[in-house]
Design a protein around this motif. Structure first.
Motif, mmCIF file in Angstrom:
data_model
loop_
_atom_site.group_PDB
_atom_site.id
_atom_site.type_symbol
_atom_site.label_atom_id
_atom_site.label_comp_id
_atom_site.label_asym_id
_atom_site.label_seq_id
_atom_site.Cartn_x
_atom_site.Cartn_y
_atom_site.Cartn_z
ATOM 1 N N UNK A 20 119.961 18.043 -34.989
ATOM 2 C CA UNK A 20 118.989 17.868 -33.916
ATOM 3 C C UNK A 20 118.924 16.403 -33.530
ATOM 4 N N UNK A 21 118.638 16.163 -32.294
ATOM 5 C CA UNK A 21 118.460 14.807 -31.777
ATOM 6 C C UNK A 21 117.209 14.824 -30.919
ATOM 7 N N UNK A 22 116.158 14.216 -31.440
ATOM 8 C CA UNK A 22 114.879 14.192 -30.740
ATOM 9 C C UNK A 22 114.724 12.846 -30.040
ATOM 10 N N UNK A 23 114.389 12.900 -28.774
ATOM 11 C CA UNK A 23 114.190 11.686 -27.988
ATOM 12 C C UNK A 23 112.711 11.403 -27.852
ATOM 13 N N UNK A 24 112.381 10.129 -27.891
ATOM 14 C CA UNK A 24 111.001 9.710 -27.680
ATOM 15 C C UNK A 24 110.992 8.506 -26.755
ATOM 16 N N UNK A 25 109.887 8.292 -26.140
ATOM 17 C CA UNK A 25 109.751 7.143 -25.268
ATOM 18 C C UNK A 25 109.870 7.474 -23.792
ATOM 19 N N UNK A 26 110.778 8.373 -23.469
ATOM 20 C CA UNK A 26 110.903 8.852 -22.106
ATOM 21 C C UNK A 26 111.697 10.146 -22.119
ATOM 22 N N UNK A 27 111.627 10.846 -21.025
ATOM 23 C CA UNK A 27 112.330 12.109 -20.965
ATOM 24 C C UNK A 27 113.844 11.913 -20.867
ATOM 25 N N UNK A 28 114.583 12.807 -21.459
ATOM 26 C CA UNK A 28 116.040 12.806 -21.332
ATOM 27 C C UNK A 28 116.495 13.959 -20.449
ATOM 28 N N UNK A 29 115.546 14.607 -19.804
ATOM 29 C CA UNK A 29 115.848 15.826 -19.050
ATOM 30 C C UNK A 29 116.897 15.624 -17.968
ATOM 31 N N UNK A 30 116.969 14.432 -17.404
ATOM 32 C CA UNK A 30 117.860 14.194 -16.273
ATOM 33 C C UNK A 30 119.173 13.532 -16.667
ATOM 34 N N UNK A 72 114.992 20.849 -22.943
ATOM 35 C CA UNK A 72 114.374 19.727 -22.223
ATOM 36 C C UNK A 72 112.868 19.675 -22.437
ATOM 37 N N UNK A 73 112.263 20.818 -22.642
ATOM 38 C CA UNK A 73 110.816 20.835 -22.893
ATOM 39 C C UNK A 73 110.475 20.126 -24.195
ATOM 40 N N UNK A 74 111.412 20.152 -25.139
ATOM 41 C CA UNK A 74 111.198 19.498 -26.422
ATOM 42 C C UNK A 74 111.897 18.141 -26.493
ATOM 43 N N UNK A 75 112.545 17.772 -25.394
ATOM 44 C CA UNK A 75 113.254 16.482 -25.370
ATOM 45 C C UNK A 75 114.244 16.381 -26.530
ATOM 46 N N UNK A 76 114.956 17.461 -26.751
ATOM 47 C CA UNK A 76 115.802 17.574 -27.929
ATOM 48 C C UNK A 76 117.166 18.148 -27.555
ATOM 49 N N UNK A 77 118.179 17.626 -28.232
ATOM 50 C CA UNK A 77 119.542 18.124 -28.091
ATOM 51 C C UNK A 77 120.003 18.586 -29.473
#
Length: 123
Positions: A20-30, A72-77
């Motif tokens: 898992x790769x969780x992003x924080x700080x801003x969205x990675x959706x785009x 994208x809802x979880x900002x996770x890949x």
């Protein structure tokens, strides 16, 4: 954006892991997001990338044995890896595509690298 990879560990050959790769700080959706790996003494190697809408591209190293996905809802890949082999042992990194188009496989086109998660496959 800060990226935190997790899910690595010790697994026997033939086993599976989901990273898992969780992003924080801003969205990675785009953004397209990628997974790379680096074995000791070797160059960092492209594993897979996923575009913002779910389109995917795989490198040769784990092709057919892994699936990249995103929530994208979880900002996770995620990176689901199956039929693991000892040669898959490496530190696995996630990163954000920043240039070169979403299909680029060059590590130099990615940034905001996470700290990596170690995958060890025993024979």
């Amino acid at each position: 954006v800060q990226l935190q990879a997790s899910g690595g560990g010790l697994v026997q050959a033939g086993g599976s892991l989901r990273l898992s790769c969780v992003a924080s700080g801003r969205t990675i959706s785009y953004y397209a997001m990628g997974w790379f790996r680096q074995a000791p003494g070797q160059e960092r190697e492209f594993v897979a990338t996923i575009r913002w809408d779910g389109n995917t591209l795989y490198g040769d190293s784990l092709k057919g044995r892994c699936t990249i996905s995103r929530d994208n809802a979880k900002n996770t890949v995620y990176l689901q890896m199956n039929s693991l082999k000892p040669e898959d042992t490496a530190v696995y990194y996630c990163a954000q595509n920043q240039k070169g188009g979403w299909r680029t496989t060059s590590q130099h086109d990615y940034g905001n690298w996470g700290q990596g998660t170690l995958v060890t496959v025993s024979s």
